[in-house]
Design a protein around this motif. Structure first.
Motif: not given
Ligand code: SAM
Length: 229
Positions: A5-6, A23, A25, A46-48, A51, A73-75, A90-92, A96, A100
């Motif tokens: 995928r990536l 995001g 990770d 990264e928000l969290n 990760p 930071g956020n988005g 990716c991956g959301m 969401l 963003i």
């Molecule tokens: N992008 C990677 C992938 O596709 O494998 C990771 C996907 S993971 C399921 C989603 C990541 O997005 C998590 O690490 C989460 O902390 C981060 N995340 C969620 N909301 C976010 C936001 N508003 N801004 C930045 N990161 C965010």
């Protein structure tokens, strides 16, 4: 090894790009891109905390701190004044990713390419792209570990663009290809929608408008699957 995928996502990042992976990770994607393309530079957002720390560790462990900036930071807010031309999310869920993009629109000034990989609800993103002058240039659908993923690639254009409701739902390129995986996805969706319609029809007060929209979708799906039952 990077997931299929990536890896496929990375193939849509042009050589020499200045990209932001939102995001990120573990920052697997930016690390892979910068190892393959020595002229690429990136931001891993990264928000969290967990990760974010994993991304810092992995980027440092691969001696890429000079080319990948890991930011918490956020988005899209992690993009500052640097000339980022490519944004990857990716991956959301599509909902969401849309939030963003909406919240961070002002950070997209120099961004000529978006590479989006929604796990569900990709139609929200096609609608967003059309209304923000990003034209789909490619779409992919793939199955990995039992999950079906879509990848949407869109480039900034000056002129107004449009996409029919049907193309927004299925994806214009995916619809044209109608691959086996695409059909499998819509076979699954068909069952879901049929179940939803059945539930809705049983309710005391029926939301006719909503029911009608699901029935339209179901008709399109049957048409696409060439399935009249
Ligand atoms: N992008 C990677 C992938 O596709 O494998 C990771 C996907 S993971 C399921 C989603 C990541 O997005 C998590 O690490 C989460 O902390 C981060 N995340 C969620 N909301 C976010 C936001 N508003 N801004 C930045 N990161 C965010």
């Amino acid at each position: 090894n990077l997931s299929e995928r990536l890896t496929l996502v990375s193939s849509f990042i042009a050589s020499g790009a200045y990209f932001a992976d939102i995001g990120s990770d573990h920052a697997y994607l930016p690390i892979y891109v910068c190892q393959k393309d020595l002229t690429a530079k990136g931001i891993a957002g990264e928000l969290n905390q967990g990760p974010y720390e994993a991304a810092l560790t992995h980027v440092a462990g691969n001696q890429l701190t000079d080319r990948i900036s890991v930011r918490k930071g956020n988005g899209l807010s992690v993009i500052e004044e640097e000339p980022v031309d490519t944004v990857v999310i990716c991956g959301m869920g599509g909902g969401l990713i849309k939030t963003i993009l909406d919240e961070g629109e002002k950070h997209l000034k120099n961004v000529t390419r978006l590479v989006l990989q929604p796990n569900i609800d990709s139609h929200y993103l096609r609608a967003w792209l059309v209304s923000h002058h990003y034209e789909l240039v490619s779409e992919e659908i793939l199955k990995e570990d039992g999950h079906i993923y879509e990848i949407l690639v869109a480039d900034k254009v000056a002129e107004d663009i449009s996409l029919t409701d049907k193309a927004q739902l299925f994806g214009p390129f995916l619809l044209k290809q109608s691959s086996d995986i695409f059909k499998e996805k819509w076979q699954r969706e068909k069952l879901n929608i049929e179940r939803v319609i059945k539930e809705m029809s049983k309710a005391k007060v029926i939301n006719q408008e909503k029911l009608q929209s699901f029935q339209t979708q179901l008709a399109w799906i049957k048409e696409v699957l060439k399935d009249d039952d």
